[in-house]
Enzyme design. Structure first.
Site, PDB file in Angstrom:
ATOM      1  N   CYS A 124       0.842  -1.183   0.000  1.00 41.39           N
ATOM      2  CA  CYS A 124       0.000   0.000   0.000  1.00 41.39           C
ATOM      3  C   CYS A 124       0.891   1.252   0.000  1.00 41.39           C
ATOM      4  O   CYS A 124       2.111   1.150   0.033  1.00 41.39           O
ATOM      5  CB  CYS A 124      -0.906   0.002   1.229  1.00 41.39           C
ATOM      6  N   CYS A 127       3.644   1.554   2.642  1.00 41.88           N
ATOM      7  CA  CYS A 127       4.810   0.687   2.463  1.00 41.88           C
ATOM      8  C   CYS A 127       5.752   1.279   1.415  1.00 41.88           C
ATOM      9  O   CYS A 127       6.975   1.240   1.561  1.00 41.88           O
ATOM     10  CB  CYS A 127       4.373  -0.705   2.029  1.00 41.88           C
TER      11      CYS A 127
END
Lengths: 77, 371
Positions: A10, A13
């Site tokens: 996502c 990250c």
């Protein structure tokens, strides 16, 4: 140094990985960065909230995205 | 903390010049006290600056638009432009100030610690804790799967885990802050309380239904080591955490705030005040369920939704309808469901969604009754 970025991919990250690279550049340190996206593997580190950061086998960050400055500090140990 | 790091924080400190490897502990105390004081003073100064800005915001736009630019507050354009600038500044100030304080407070409660608190407690305490911590700790939707596994595999009952999973996106800190700023503190408080109550009821109901058989078996097969503990953060760690968190949040929501308030300003200026009353939407029994169902497939940033809620409410739409719409947008989102599908079998996922949807409709009616 052996660095692993834990997270399914996502935004958080991706940001963490980018900041980790910036911190490494600032330090001028060589390191291997590996992305761990498999849930079972992430859980294996005991991390419940992504993103997580593992340096040389130790979980140093979970569930947040620190600043480059903080990451640099973490890498210095 | 090593001596090198220590010097890095206080480059100008005269004390550190005399530090030797074994004298480090002796010298650390006065220097840390000074850093602590400096940090404390910095926080107080920042707080004072915030108050000054917040108070000034009430006056400055009157002067800018009505006196300097010559706009008439009685015209649509005048009031819309004033509303846009005043509200944007106010909301951004509230977000910065309150998110910083909230982040500071919760910098010591990672989900691992919440789980450890819940495991082994009486199940009733577990539901309460799950709702409280769910409201306090936001997590990005891609964390829902690791969180789910981490809770369930550690022995937290499924119902309690679901309460946590419902509360966390539903009681969104930005949503609460913006509601408080735009609609009122009472409404924001009511939202937090009813949302937590709904999540607890949903968790209790779901725990009665023997749903464990629909949890993907791989969840319980994963070996989860005991929670990691990063140690107790110092004040400067907390401030740094809160600073980064606030900057990241502001960076990710400011566009939605602008767009939301922009559309809200448009509604304020151009939609007739009795729009919802004359079209009959406001009085319909179906308004709340329809708004809830409409919100389920929608996925929008809460920062963009609250200004619309405020604007349509000002035009006479029941607060229950508006709130139900907002809650179903934030609590139930397609991306989160797709992720949860990996750990929950379809029947469980469907029951989960149905329960939350019904809960939101219920809250909508409660809001309409109270207000």
């Amino acid at each position: 140094m052996d660095i692993k970025v834990l997270g399914p991919g996502c935004n958080n990250c991706v940001t963490l990985e980018a900041r980790t690279r910036d911190a490494l550049d600032d330090l001028g340190t060589d390191a291997t960065i590996e992305k761990v996206t498999d849930t079972a593997q992430i859980m294996g580190y005991g991390v419940m909230a992504t993103p997580g950061l593992v340096i040389d086998g130790n979980v140093v960050v979970s569930g947040r995205v620190p600043s480059v400055k903080q990451l640099t500090k973490l890498m210095k140990g | 903390m090593s001596a090198t790091e220590h010097r890095g924080q206080e480059p100008s400190g005269g004390v550190e010049a005399r530090v030797s490897s074994d004298g480090e502990t002796l010298e650390r105390v006065p220097s840390r006290g000074r850093a602590f004081r400096r940090l404390g003073l910095g926080l107080i100064a920042a707080g004072a600056a915030w108050v000054v800005l917040y108070v000034a915001n009430e006056r400055v736009w009157d002067v800018v638009f009505y006196e300097l630019a010559g706009l008439d507050p009685a015209t649509r354009l005048g009031s819309a432009v004033h509303f846009f600038f005043y509200d944007t500044a106010k909301i951004m100030l509230l977000i910065v100030g309150l998110i910083f304080v909230i982040s500071l407070a919760r910098s010591s409660i990672p989900p691992e610690r919440v789980r450890d608190l819940i495991v082994g407690r009486h199940v009733a305490v577990g539901f309460g804790l799950a709702a409280v911590f769910g409201a306090l700790t936001p997590f990005c939707s891609c964390s829902s799967v690791p969180l789910f596994i981490g809770f369930v595999a550690a022995g937290v009952p499924l119902g309690v885990t679901l309460t946590f999973l419902i509360t966390s996106p539903l009681i969104n800190q930005i949503g609460v802050v913006m509601l408080a700023g735009m609609v009122g503190w009472e409404i924001a408080a009511l939202y937090v309380l009813t949302g937590m109550a709904m999540a607890i009821v949903a968790g209790v109901v779901l725990s009665r239904c023997n749903l464990e058989r629909w949890v993907d078996p791989f969840v319980t097969d994963i070996a989860v080591p005991a929670g990691i503990d990063g140690g107790k953060p110092t004040l400067s760690d907390r401030v740094e955490f809160a600073k980064v968190e606030t900057i990241d949040i502001v960076r990710s929501v400011w566009v939605y705030v602008l767009v939301g308030i922009g559309i809200g300003a448009g509604i304020h200026g151009w939609v007739p005040a009795d729009f919802f009353a004359t079209t009959g939407i406001a009085d319909s029994v179906w308004a709340v369920p329809a708004a809830t169902l409409a919100g389920v497939p929608l996925y929008a940033n809460v920062a963009g939704v609250v200004p619309l809620i405020e604007a349509v409410h000002a035009k006479g739409l029941g607060l229950g309808t508006a709130m139900a719409f907002m809650m179903s947008i934030v609590a139930l989102s397609l991306p989160a469901m797709i992720l949860l599908k990996r750990v929950m079998r379809l029947p469980l996922l469907a029951i989960y969604v149905a329960t939350v949807t019904l809960g939101i409709i219920g809250i909508g009616f409660i809001f309409d009754l109270i207000t």
